[in-house]
Write a protein that holds these residues in place. Sequence first.
Motif, PDB file in Angstrom:
ATOM      1  N   VAL A  30       0.859  -1.205   0.000  1.00 51.36           N
ATOM      2  CA  VAL A  30       0.000   0.000   0.000  1.00 51.36           C
ATOM      3  C   VAL A  30       0.887   1.245   0.000  1.00 51.36           C
ATOM      4  N   ARG A  33      -3.448   5.864   2.382  1.00 48.99           N
ATOM      5  CA  ARG A  33      -4.574   5.409   3.198  1.00 48.99           C
ATOM      6  C   ARG A  33      -5.754   4.919   2.344  1.00 48.99           C
ATOM      7  N   VAL A  36      -5.256   1.341   1.603  1.00 52.37           N
ATOM      8  CA  VAL A  36      -5.553   0.551   2.815  1.00 52.37           C
ATOM      9  C   VAL A  36      -7.059   0.315   2.898  1.00 52.37           C
ATOM     10  N   LYS A  37      -7.830   1.401   2.712  1.00 47.99           N
ATOM     11  CA  LYS A  37      -9.290   1.323   2.796  1.00 47.99           C
ATOM     12  C   LYS A  37      -9.848   0.338   1.758  1.00 47.99           C
ATOM     13  N   TRP A  39      -8.347  -2.280   0.354  1.00 49.34           N
ATOM     14  CA  TRP A  39      -8.029  -3.664   0.748  1.00 49.34           C
ATOM     15  C   TRP A  39      -8.927  -4.129   1.901  1.00 49.34           C
ATOM     16  N   TRP A  55      -6.116  -5.426  11.788  1.00 51.69           N
ATOM     17  CA  TRP A  55      -5.114  -5.032  10.801  1.00 51.69           C
ATOM     18  C   TRP A  55      -4.113  -4.028  11.373  1.00 51.69           C
ATOM     19  N   TYR A  57      -0.796  -1.322   9.510  1.00 51.75           N
ATOM     20  CA  TYR A  57      -0.008  -0.983   8.322  1.00 51.75           C
ATOM     21  C   TYR A  57       1.040   0.055   8.681  1.00 51.75           C
ATOM     22  N   LEU A  97       0.541  -3.503   4.386  1.00 53.20           N
ATOM     23  CA  LEU A  97      -0.681  -3.697   5.175  1.00 53.20           C
ATOM     24  C   LEU A  97      -0.820  -5.189   5.459  1.00 53.20           C
TER      25      LEU A  97
END
Length: 201
Positions: A30, A33, A36-37, A39, A55, A57, A97
């Motif tokens: 990643v 952000r 990340v969201k 995934w 999680w 990251y 992540l």
Amino acid sequence: MKKDYPIPASFLERETEIKKSRFIARVAPVSDRDEVKTWLEKAHQDHPDARHICWAYQIGRPGSAAEAAMNDDGEPSGTAGKPILNVIQHKDMGDVLVMVIRYFGGIKLGAGGLVRAYAGAAESVLSEVGRVHHKPLTAVDVSMGFADEQPLRHWCELNAAELESIDYGARVTARVLVPEDQVDAFSGFCESHKLDYRFET
């Protein structure tokens, strides 16, 4: 000169079972952000019946990450996200992540058991994922005459720089992504060819 750093080469998933609970660990590269969201949303779509999707990251250089976060997703505080993040930090890997999806098997593990389970799940996937080296890049805006475009392209090819965009008007304007360890060399190239250049701040 800043050293480049390893990032995960690809997405990878590994599953472990502890006292009838399933722990499905996923790792993904990643860079911000929003990724990340995306995934995390995919994990929730893939496993709508999971009891927890925990999680952690970190984005940026290992040891001095620009951003890091973690989430226990309903597990007792500190028993999921933090152990996952600790494993990430020990792996000396950036832009990473790790999600651990848990299906509860009916047997409580206790706080110590949860920490070991989540850390172990993160370890299982991080120890197997391939690594690629990510070189930090610096964006530079360059303005030049038409005759200067070919020398610029040639310099980029030789020095692993990326010509992100180029526009043709009265002059040629380009956005170049230069590896951090080549910034001084690029400045010298621009000055010797009398190109106007500006580093993006």
